[in-house]
Design a protein around this motif. Sequence first.
Motif, short mmCIF file in Angstrom:
data_model
loop_
_atom_site.label_atom_id
_atom_site.label_comp_id
_atom_site.label_asym_id
_atom_site.label_seq_id
_atom_site.Cartn_x
_atom_site.Cartn_y
_atom_site.Cartn_z
N ILE A 1 -36.12 -23.39 -16.50
CA ILE A 1 -36.34 -22.39 -17.70
C ILE A 1 -35.46 -21.15 -17.32
O ILE A 1 -34.98 -20.85 -18.19
CB ILE A 1 -37.83 -22.11 -17.87
N ARG A 2 -35.49 -20.61 -16.39
CA ARG A 2 -34.74 -19.25 -15.83
C ARG A 2 -32.94 -19.76 -16.26
O ARG A 2 -32.57 -18.57 -16.80
CB ARG A 2 -35.00 -19.07 -14.37
N ARG B 1 -47.71 -22.16 -18.66
CA ARG B 1 -47.57 -20.47 -18.15
C ARG B 1 -46.32 -19.88 -18.98
O ARG B 1 -46.32 -18.71 -19.26
CB ARG B 1 -47.37 -20.63 -16.68
N TRP B 2 -45.11 -20.64 -19.01
CA TRP B 2 -43.94 -20.08 -19.47
C TRP B 2 -44.02 -19.98 -20.99
O TRP B 2 -43.59 -19.04 -21.63
CB TRP B 2 -42.60 -20.96 -19.11
N ASP C 1 -39.77 -24.01 -13.09
CA ASP C 1 -39.41 -22.54 -13.10
C ASP C 1 -37.63 -22.43 -13.06
O ASP C 1 -37.17 -21.64 -13.71
CB ASP C 1 -40.02 -21.68 -11.90
N GLY C 2 -36.83 -22.99 -12.20
CA GLY C 2 -35.74 -22.65 -11.95
C GLY C 2 -35.00 -22.99 -13.39
O GLY C 2 -34.02 -22.52 -13.93
N ARG D 1 -45.93 -16.72 -21.67
CA ARG D 1 -45.17 -15.77 -21.26
C ARG D 1 -43.76 -15.34 -22.24
O ARG D 1 -43.64 -14.29 -22.54
CB ARG D 1 -44.40 -15.91 -19.96
N THR E 1 -46.93 -25.28 -15.46
CA THR E 1 -45.67 -24.55 -15.56
C THR E 1 -45.32 -24.28 -16.82
O THR E 1 -45.09 -23.30 -17.25
CB THR E 1 -44.85 -25.17 -14.50
N ASP F 1 -38.99 -28.31 -10.16
CA ASP F 1 -38.21 -26.95 -10.18
C ASP F 1 -38.00 -26.62 -11.72
O ASP F 1 -37.21 -26.10 -12.10
CB ASP F 1 -36.67 -27.33 -9.79
#
Length: 357
Positions: free
Chosen positions: A164-165, A209-210, A161-162, A213, A206, A159
């Motif tokens: 980092i968001r 990628r972040w 992605d979650g 971005r 992941t 998780d």
Amino acid sequence: MTDPPWALLAELTHACPLRCGYCSNPVKLVSRSAELTTAQWSEVFRQAGALGVVHTHLSGGEPLLRRDLPDLVAAAEGAGLYTQLVTSGAGLGERRLAALTGAGLRSVQLSVQHADRATAERIAGARSFAAKERAARLVRAAGLPLGLNAVLHRGNLDDLDGLIRLALDWGADRIELANTQYHGWAARNRAALLPTPAQVERARATVARWRERLGNTLELVWVAPDLVDATAKPCMGGWGAVSLTVAPDGTVLPCPAAGSLPGLDPPNVKDRELAWIWRESSAFNAFRGEAWMPRPCRDCALRTTDYGGCRCQAYALTGDPTRTDPACRHAPDRHLVDALVQGAARPPEYVYREGGP
């Protein structure tokens, strides 16, 4: 002549309202009655500043459980130390934060377990997500730098992605994605926490990628999983090289987990000055330099990069703190780690940390 340290981890208490099974606190926790007093901690900070320390993490356990925390922040500030509060966020209300900032607190690092509330609270073993969210909001409103620390393991590594968001939503300046180091309670739960190699590779992609971005919008720190990567980590920048840890009862250690090592006989601030402990004590000199190193470390070009790896991990896995860290792909005991990693697909029972406020 040994260079002075620049960092101090001040473990003010082992008490904590959370019960995270990945906690690196020792399984045998220091009791509240054995903790250093306000005056004793203030003297520790004074001596640390005189020794050359410039940065201190005020940690635990949960440091907010110390009612004298504003006094301790003021003492550290008076000693010329940059103070960062390392906290679960539980108990960090508006008045408490105002008292801490008024005393000189410079930044806050907030622990997070997962981006999903229910999963986060299951990992923490306590209802805590709302308190963390509120703490993040208060820290940002106070104008302090905010960092998040997520200890990664099999239960949350998928998780990222979650997480980092979440850091972006909460206005964090930095998020440390720290794969579990298996000491204390984390060592007890190693079989349940250890991720699979496939999880680690997905997570690494992941993060890459972040980073591409986000650029400089949010600092992403990835602390590699040394057991899975087969690369020994440069523990604490080298044994007794850049930092020291003071436990709640005043025991002084080269790293937070070093109290587990047999025969180390760590000194205590109640008995000795920090300067003597840093320069002269047998505990801090035990694994400095290269003379203690066995082969293959002694002949390896990485010895000045990884310093032979983690002494506490070597002891935990082999029973001998002088062995090459089994995390290293060149270690004679690497087969011990390979067996653990290959068995990581079997989820055993998870034991929560015991010992609350």
